[in-house]
Enzyme design. Structure first.
Site, short mmCIF file in Angstrom:
data_model
loop_
_atom_site.label_atom_id
_atom_site.label_comp_id
_atom_site.label_asym_id
_atom_site.label_seq_id
_atom_site.Cartn_x
_atom_site.Cartn_y
_atom_site.Cartn_z
N PHE A 191 38.67 -10.73 55.25
CA PHE A 191 39.41 -10.96 54.00
C PHE A 191 38.71 -12.07 53.24
CE2 PHE A 191 42.22 -12.57 50.88
CZ PHE A 191 42.89 -11.46 50.42
N ASP A 238 32.75 -18.54 54.94
CA ASP A 238 33.94 -18.58 54.10
C ASP A 238 35.00 -19.39 54.85
OD1 ASP A 238 36.30 -18.25 52.76
OD2 ASP A 238 36.09 -16.09 52.45
N LYS A 269 41.63 -23.38 48.58
CA LYS A 269 42.95 -23.71 49.09
C LYS A 269 43.20 -25.22 49.28
CE LYS A 269 43.46 -19.25 51.38
NZ LYS A 269 44.59 -18.40 51.23
N1 PMP Z 1 38.63 -16.17 51.68
C1 PMP Z 1 39.52 -16.31 52.69
C2 PMP Z 1 38.99 -16.47 54.09
C3 PMP Z 1 40.88 -16.31 52.45
O1 PMP Z 1 41.74 -16.43 53.46
C4 PMP Z 1 41.33 -16.15 51.11
C5 PMP Z 1 42.81 -16.13 50.76
N2 PMP Z 1 43.69 -15.79 51.76
C6 PMP Z 1 40.38 -16.00 50.10
C7 PMP Z 1 39.05 -16.03 50.41
C8 PMP Z 1 40.80 -15.79 48.66
O2 PMP Z 1 41.33 -16.95 48.10
P1 PMP Z 1 42.17 -16.87 46.74
O3 PMP Z 1 43.46 -16.19 47.07
O4 PMP Z 1 42.35 -18.30 46.33
O5 PMP Z 1 41.34 -16.09 45.76
#
Ligand code: PMP
Length: 427
Positions: A149, A236, A276
C-alpha cells in the site's frame, strides 16, 4: 449494524447522515462521531471518551492536539501561512536543515501527503535511472511488492494488487514489476533478469496489508542486493516511520535513538519517504529524503507542489520531530510494544478468537479466527468502541492496534483488559 443503532445518539445519527448525503462514500467509517482529542484519547459528540488505537493510520504518534505542535502551528498561522515556492520563506530552510540532520541525508524534497511523496520518489528514481544509470528512455522498471500500500494515485494503484483500489480506474501506468514480499530470492531473480531495473520500493512493515513484519535481515539483504545491482532502495516509511515501530525508522538498526541510522544502521535507504507523523497529525506534511547524487537531479520546473514546504508545514514538522526526540517516543514504543504483544498473546491463550498477534513497537495487529470476508472483525471493533477503544479492521480479518506513542504502561494494561472483555463477549 443493529449494534450501531443501539448506541448512537440522535446527534451522532444526524452527523453521519450528513456525511452520507453530502460526501462521497469513499470510506466506510466505524460509526462513531468524534469532536475532541487529547493525548491518547478522543471524545465523541456525546462526551464519551475512547482510547484511539488507530492514531489516524499512525499519523498521530505524538498524541492528539499535542500542545507544543499545536502552538507552533498557531504561531506560524498568525504570521505567514503560504508563499508558494515562487519565493523563499524564513521557515523552510531551517526545517530542511533540521530534517536532513535528524535523518542523516543531504537533502529533502517537501510535499504534503504520503501518496505525493511516493510519486515524487518514483519520478526521482526514474530520472536517476535515465540520467545516471544510463537506462534507455522509457525502459526503467521499478520493483514493488505484492500486497503493497503506497497511496491512491493512478500510478500508485497501477502496481497495487487490491482489486477494490484498481477496478474501473485503468488504464494503468507501466514500468513496475511485482514480487512477493519478504522473498529475497524473488528479488534477486528479478534483479538478475534485467539491466533496466531502477529501484526497489518497499514498506519495511506492510501496514495496510495487515501489519506484515518481514523476516529479520530481509531489508538488509534486499539493500545489499540493490547495491550490488546498482538499483535504488526506496523505503516507504510513511506508516512505519517516526518512532512507530520502536525505532526512529523501521529501517534503523536496533537502537532506538533519534539520530537517524548513524549508530547501528541496518539499512540506509537511497530514498526515504516520510509522511503522516512527521507533523504529528496536525497538518499534511510529507517528505522525500536522499543524498545530493540523487536529489540534485531535480531542476526548477521539473516537480513541485503549491503547498509543499509551506511555512506552517515547516514549523509544525520541526515541533513534531522535537516532541518525538524529547519525549523518547521511540523508546516508549519499543518498551510498551513488548508488553502489549505479550498481553495480547496471553489473551490469545484464553480466547480462541485471536489466531495470531504480530507487529513491532506500537504497530501491531491481531488476526481474528474467521474468513477474510467475514464481518466478525468489524463487529469486534464495534464492541471495542462500545467498551471505549477505537480500532478498525484492515483487510477483513485483521485488526490493527496502533495507539499514540505517548501511551503509558498503565493505559496499555487498561486497554488489554478492554480488548479481552470485548472478545469474551463473543464466546
Ligand atoms: N504509504 C504508506 C506505507 C501508507 O501507509 C500510506 C497511507 N496509509 C501512504 C503511503 C499514503 O499516504 P496518504 O494517505 O497521506 O497519501
Amino acid at each position: 449494524m443493529e449494534l450501531t443503532q443501539q448506541t448512537l445518539s440522535a446527534k451522532a445519527e444526524e452527523l453521519i447522515a450528513k456525511e452520507n448525503k453530502y460526501g462521497a462514500h469513499n470510506y466506510h467509517p466505524l460509526p462513531v462521531v468524534l469532536e475532541r482529542g487529547a493525548g491518547v484519547h478522543v471524545w465523541d459528540v456525546d462526551g464519551k471518551k475512547y482510547y484511539d488505537f488507530l492514531s489516524a493510520y499512525s499519523a498521530v504518534n505524538q498524541g492528539h492536539c499535542h500542545p507544543k505542535i499545536v502552538n507552533a502551528m498557531i504561531k506560524q498561522a498568525q504570521t505567514l501561512t503560504l508563499t508558494s515556492r515562487a519565493f523563499y520563506n524564513n521557515q523552510l530552510g531551517n526545517y530542511e536543515e533540521f530534517l536532513t540532520k535528524y535523518f542523516d541525508f543531504d537533502k529533502v524534497l517537501p510535499m504534503n501527503t504520503g501518496a505525493e511523496a511516493v510519486e515524487t520518489a518514483l519520478k526521482l528514481c526514474r530520472k536517476w535511472a535515465y540520467e545516471v544509470k544510463g537506462i534507455s528512455e522509457n525502459q526503467a522498471q521499478i520493483i514493488v511488492c505484492e500486497n503493497n500500500f503506497h497511496g491512491r494515485t493512478t500510478t500508485i494503484i497501477s502496481f497495487s494488487n487490491d482489486e477494490g483500489a484498481r477496478k474501473s480506474f485503468g488504464p494503468f501506468t507501466a514500468g513496475f514489476i511485482k514480487i512477493p514480499y519478504d522473498d529475497i530470492e524473488a528479488l534477486e531473480n528479478v534483479l538478475k533478469s534485467s539491466n533496466n531495473i531502477a529501484g526497489f520500493l518497499v514498506e519495511p512493515i506492510q501496514g495496510e496489508a495487515g501489519v506484515y513484519v518481514p523476516t529479520d535481515g530481509y531489508l538488509a539483504k534486499a539493500k545489499a542486493l540493490c547495491e550490488a545491482h546498482n538499483v535504488l532502495f526506496i523505503a516507504d516509511e510513511v506508516q512505519t516511520g517516526i518512532a512507530r515501530t520502536g525505532k526512529l525508522l523501521a529501517t534503523c538498526g536496533n537502537c532506538s535513538c533519534t539520530k537517524g541510522c548513524e549508530n547501528k544502521p541496518e539499512v540506509k535507504p537511497d530514498i526515504l519517504i516520510l509522511g503522516k507523523a512527521i507533523s504529528g497529525g496536525v497538518y499534511p506534511v510529507s517528505a522525500v529524503l536522499a543524498n545530493d547524487n540523487i536529489l540534485n537531479l531535480i531542476k526548477p520546473g521539473q516537480h513541485g507542489s503549491t503547498f509543499g514546504g509551506n511555512p506552517i508545514a515547516a514549523a509544525v514538522a520541526v515541533a513534531a520531530l522535537e516532541v518525538v526526540r524529547d519525549e523518547n517516543l521511540a523508546q516508549n514504543a519499543a518498551h510498551l510494544g513488548i508488553i502489549f504483544r505479550k498481553g495480547l498473546n496471553e489473551i490469545a491463550t484464553r480466547n480462541s478468537l485471536i489466531t495470531l498477534v504480530r507487529g513491532k513497537g506500537l504497530l501491531n495487529a491481531i488476526v481474528i479466527n474467521c474468513a477474510e470476508d467475514s464481518v466478525l472483525a468489524w463487529d469486534i471493533c464495534l464492541k471495542f468502541r462500545d467498551n471505549g477503544l477505537l480500532a478498525k479492521p484492515t483487510h477483513g480479518n485483521k485488526i490493527r492496534l496502533a495507539p499514540p506513542l505517548v501511551i503509558t504502561e498503565a493505559q496499555i494494561m487498561e486497554c488489554l483488559a478492554i480488548i479481552e472483555q470485548s472478545l469474551n463477549e463473543f464466546i
